[in-house]
Design an enzyme around this catalytic site. Sequence first.
Site, PDB file in Angstrom:
ATOM      1  N   GLY A  12       0.851  -1.205   0.056  1.00  0.00           N
ATOM      2  CA  GLY A  12      -0.075   0.127  -0.045  1.00  0.00           C
ATOM      3  C   GLY A  12       0.832   1.268  -0.197  1.00  0.00           C
ATOM      4  O   GLY A  12       0.489   2.206   0.516  1.00  0.00           O
ATOM      5  N   THR A  13       2.030   1.184  -0.656  1.00  0.00           N
ATOM      6  CA  THR A  13       2.823   2.549  -0.680  1.00  0.00           C
ATOM      7  C   THR A  13       1.916   3.554  -1.610  1.00  0.00           C
ATOM      8  O   THR A  13       2.025   4.699  -1.268  1.00  0.00           O
ATOM      9  CB  THR A  13       4.186   2.371  -0.991  1.00  0.00           C
ATOM     10  OG1 THR A  13       4.238   1.837  -2.552  1.00  0.00           O
ATOM     11  CG2 THR A  13       5.049   1.395  -0.040  1.00  0.00           C
ATOM     12  N   ASN A  14       1.301   3.217  -2.637  1.00  0.00           N
ATOM     13  CA  ASN A  14       0.630   4.089  -3.500  1.00  0.00           C
ATOM     14  C   ASN A  14      -0.578   4.590  -2.681  1.00  0.00           C
ATOM     15  O   ASN A  14      -0.971   5.781  -2.890  1.00  0.00           O
ATOM     16  CB  ASN A  14       0.318   3.275  -4.780  1.00  0.00           C
ATOM     17  CG  ASN A  14       1.494   3.405  -5.784  1.00  0.00           C
ATOM     18  OD1 ASN A  14       1.891   4.538  -6.368  1.00  0.00           O
ATOM     19  ND2 ASN A  14       1.936   2.312  -6.076  1.00  0.00           N
ATOM     20  N   MET A  90      -3.980  -6.939  -7.168  1.00  0.00           N
ATOM     21  CA  MET A  90      -3.253  -7.876  -7.822  1.00  0.00           C
ATOM     22  C   MET A  90      -4.438  -8.906  -8.221  1.00  0.00           C
ATOM     23  O   MET A  90      -3.988 -10.191  -8.786  1.00  0.00           O
ATOM     24  CB  MET A  90      -2.359  -8.434  -7.169  1.00  0.00           C
ATOM     25  CG  MET A  90      -1.006  -7.786  -6.632  1.00  0.00           C
ATOM     26  SD  MET A  90      -0.361  -6.810  -8.297  1.00  0.00           S
ATOM     27  CE  MET A  90       0.880  -5.967  -7.279  1.00  0.00           C
ATOM     28  N   ILE A  92      -7.054  -9.648 -11.512  1.00  0.00           N
ATOM     29  CA  ILE A  92      -7.663  -8.879 -12.682  1.00  0.00           C
ATOM     30  C   ILE A  92      -9.092  -9.324 -12.722  1.00  0.00           C
ATOM     31  O   ILE A  92      -9.665 -10.331 -12.520  1.00  0.00           O
ATOM     32  CB  ILE A  92      -7.094  -9.867 -13.949  1.00  0.00           C
ATOM     33  CG1 ILE A  92      -5.448  -9.803 -13.878  1.00  0.00           C
ATOM     34  CG2 ILE A  92      -7.752  -9.594 -15.250  1.00  0.00           C
ATOM     35  CD1 ILE A  92      -4.923 -10.409 -14.866  1.00  0.00           C
ATOM     36  N   LEU A  93      -9.931  -8.125 -12.963  1.00  0.00           N
ATOM     37  CA  LEU A  93     -11.335  -8.235 -12.630  1.00  0.00           C
ATOM     38  C   LEU A  93     -12.100  -8.581 -14.372  1.00  0.00           C
ATOM     39  O   LEU A  93     -11.454  -8.100 -15.228  1.00  0.00           O
ATOM     40  CB  LEU A  93     -11.824  -6.869 -12.227  1.00  0.00           C
ATOM     41  CG  LEU A  93     -11.297  -6.757 -10.666  1.00  0.00           C
ATOM     42  CD1 LEU A  93     -11.688  -5.068 -10.464  1.00  0.00           C
ATOM     43  CD2 LEU A  93     -12.200  -7.451  -9.709  1.00  0.00           C
ATOM     44  N   ASN A 107      -5.808   2.462 -12.962  1.00  0.00           N
ATOM     45  CA  ASN A 107      -4.701   1.457 -12.547  1.00  0.00           C
ATOM     46  C   ASN A 107      -3.426   2.396 -12.518  1.00  0.00           C
ATOM     47  O   ASN A 107      -3.161   3.074 -13.439  1.00  0.00           O
ATOM     48  CB  ASN A 107      -4.754   0.538 -13.395  1.00  0.00           C
ATOM     49  CG  ASN A 107      -3.867  -0.625 -12.976  1.00  0.00           C
ATOM     50  OD1 ASN A 107      -3.712  -0.880 -11.705  1.00  0.00           O
ATOM     51  ND2 ASN A 107      -3.107  -1.068 -13.948  1.00  0.00           N
ATOM     52  N   HIS A 109       0.360   0.975 -13.272  1.00  0.00           N
ATOM     53  CA  HIS A 109       1.228  -0.056 -13.858  1.00  0.00           C
ATOM     54  C   HIS A 109       2.656   0.421 -13.699  1.00  0.00           C
ATOM     55  O   HIS A 109       2.952   1.379 -14.382  1.00  0.00           O
ATOM     56  CB  HIS A 109       0.686  -0.304 -15.214  1.00  0.00           C
ATOM     57  CG  HIS A 109       1.637  -1.523 -15.767  1.00  0.00           C
ATOM     58  ND1 HIS A 109       1.218  -3.079 -15.302  1.00  0.00           N
ATOM     59  CD2 HIS A 109       2.504  -1.707 -16.613  1.00  0.00           C
ATOM     60  CE1 HIS A 109       2.073  -3.777 -15.935  1.00  0.00           C
ATOM     61  NE2 HIS A 109       2.954  -3.059 -16.729  1.00  0.00           N
TER      62      HIS A 109
HETATM   63  C1  GAR Z   1       3.224  -1.034  -7.349  1.00  0.00           C
HETATM   64  O1  GAR Z   1       4.521  -1.072  -8.187  1.00  0.00           O
HETATM   65  C2  GAR Z   1       2.270  -0.988  -8.760  1.00  0.00           C
HETATM   66  O2  GAR Z   1       2.766  -0.242  -9.646  1.00  0.00           O
HETATM   67  C3  GAR Z   1       2.219  -2.453  -8.956  1.00  0.00           C
HETATM   68  O3  GAR Z   1       2.411  -3.099  -7.692  1.00  0.00           O
HETATM   69  C4  GAR Z   1       2.907  -2.194  -6.711  1.00  0.00           C
HETATM   70  C5  GAR Z   1       2.238  -2.148  -5.671  1.00  0.00           C
HETATM   71  O4  GAR Z   1       2.885  -1.387  -4.503  1.00  0.00           O
HETATM   72  N1  GAR Z   1       1.040  -2.846  -9.566  1.00  0.00           N
HETATM   73  C6  GAR Z   1       0.817  -3.806 -10.458  1.00  0.00           C
HETATM   74  O5  GAR Z   1       1.884  -4.404 -10.781  1.00  0.00           O
HETATM   75  C7  GAR Z   1      -0.435  -3.887 -11.152  1.00  0.00           C
HETATM   76  N2  GAR Z   1      -0.334  -4.483 -12.383  1.00  0.00           N
HETATM   77  P1  GAR Z   1       1.979  -0.888  -3.252  1.00  0.00           P
HETATM   78  O6  GAR Z   1       0.997  -1.989  -2.774  1.00  0.00           O
HETATM   79  O7  GAR Z   1       3.133  -0.641  -2.269  1.00  0.00           O
HETATM   80  O8  GAR Z   1       1.325   0.393  -3.924  1.00  0.00           O
END
Ligand code: GAR
Length: 206
Positions: A12-14, A90, A92-93, A107, A109
Amino acid sequence: MKNIVVLVSGGGTNLQALIDAEKRGELGPGKISCVISSSPSAYALTRAADNGIRTVTLPKKGVGREEYTHQMVELLKAEKADLVILAGFMVILGEEMAQAFPNAIMNVHPALIPSFCGPGYYGLHVHEAVLAAGVKVTGATIHFVNEVCDGGPIILQGTVPVENDDTPEVLQRRVMENVEWKLLPKAARLFCEGKIHVEGNIAKVY
Ligand code: GAR
């Protein structure tokens, strides 16, 4: 106010970048109203709870894709979501999701779409593939979600260099810090302010 519902599966850093941006007043009229996790053990749930954001866990384990998608759509409608953000989500819906929220699901990516994307390209696997290909520039893409995996209109992209001694973990961190954590809140704000216009598969930002 626009209700932003954030879907997560892991660290969940994003999500944290979105929370911090909202605290700084940088989401404009956007408000993170709920966080939904596909996994009960996702640390993202702790980040949300620590910041007083309501959480819901909708476990993916043991549920088929179409059924899971239907449950998610019903939940998002009940939450009155204006914008849905997949932030390290993670799962795919199915098609029902994009049809229920056209050009209202974003999203993040971790590569420059249309490279290194589609089924199987998620998390660290993306950065492994980037290093294996020997490309010298990578980055991240914020895009709308349509029926095609990683195929919807591109909203924002940013780049970072690939260095000689990079590991997937080092590269992931560079992409997150320099691109993902900056562009995701920016895209959310642009959406909430009505500044993204979509024509066909092209998104234009004003
Ligand atoms: C992030 O790097 C995001 O871009 C990627 O997973 C990581 C999640 O990090 N997403 C994908 O690969 C989706 N296809 P987070 O949980 O720390 O935000």
